[in-house]
Design an enzyme around this catalytic site. Sequence first.
Site, PDB file in Angstrom:
ATOM      1  N   ASN A   1     111.115  19.364  77.693  1.00 53.00           N
ATOM      2  CA  ASN A   1     111.432  17.970  78.021  1.00 53.00           C
ATOM      3  C   ASN A   1     112.740  17.495  77.396  1.00 53.00           C
ATOM      4  OD1 ASN A   1     110.657  14.920  78.394  1.00 53.00           O
ATOM      5  ND2 ASN A   1     110.847  15.197  76.178  1.00 53.00           N
TER       6      ASN A   1
ATOM      7  N   TYR B   1     125.133  15.470  84.427  1.00 57.11           N
ATOM      8  CA  TYR B   1     123.675  15.349  84.275  1.00 57.11           C
ATOM      9  C   TYR B   1     122.955  15.817  85.555  1.00 57.11           C
ATOM     10  CZ  TYR B   1     119.161  13.038  83.290  1.00 57.11           C
ATOM     11  OH  TYR B   1     117.838  12.765  83.076  1.00 57.11           O
TER      12      TYR B   1
END
Length: 255
Positions: free
Chosen positions: A93, A159
């Site tokens: 994560n 990103y």
Amino acid sequence: MEPASRPDGTPVVVVTGAGSGLGRATAERFARGGWYCLLVGRTPSKLEATAALLDGGPGCSIAALDVADPGAMDEAVRRLVCERGRVDALVANAGINPVRASALETSDEAWRETLRVNLDGVHRSCKAVLPHMIERRHGAIVAVASIAGRTGMAARGAYGPSKAAVVQYVRNLAVDHGHQGIRANSVSPGFVVTDLNRAWLESLPEDALERLVGRHLLGLGAPENVADAVHFLCSDESSWITGVDLPVDGGYLAH
Ligand SMILES: NC(=O)c1ccc[n+]([C@@H]2O[C@H](COP(=O)([O-])OP(=O)(O)OC[C@H]3O[C@@H](n4cnc5c(N)ncnc54)[C@H](O)[C@@H]3O)[C@@H](O)[C@H]2O)c1
């Protein structure tokens, strides 16, 4: 359904980026479901704060490290397996979004750091758990990608590609290791207010924020929404699901 109780003990999950946001909520969800958690992150005080929230669970330990640092995850998982004898699930994560800019406007340094944490970090985390999972022919991996890796989005020049790569990385893991009893999936969350984006969301003009919220058919999400989906993908309830990317986005991608 909670994880089936197996004769060899409490199930064990590794959660990276567990010191805040989605990772903290995910650790809480697993602890509530009866899992032992290894909490991985960069900042010991944040990991200790998460650990304090897991009181009712079967226990946890902490590893403060950089997920992309070669060898660091290997060592943390090796220690975990020595102590607990198993690792059943990994939630990869940990992630960053250090710059909100087009690819053209992204510095080389920001580009490299984004890829290093978001993609290398997932790779190193998976490499650390896989040999142990393969040995027991049992394991579930869930990586946290993003809607920014599934659709075009302004100012996500580094990103977005890093998250798209994570989706493909996990799909390939599913293919390479399915026959060894390993499942690998990803989730692509929509916008959830966390340390990752709070300041940016607060800086948006009101009409831009309204448009962004409105793209989510069900409104913005909460960390628990993502945690529930991740827990499901690691549990025996999803035992025939592998190689998928599950949007957990309040309908953003459908809109
Ligand atoms: N919040 C959202 O709207 C959203 C949407 C889509 C995807 N995501 C993804 O969800 C994941 C969690 O983000 P969040 O929103 O909870 O943000 P967050 O900033 O609260 O959490 C990220 C955590 O990762 C840790 N981390 C960062 N780099 C690390 C490294 N090199 N080594 C170890 N730990 C590291 C941080 O310390 C932090 O605790 C990220 O991968 C993010 O890209 C978030």
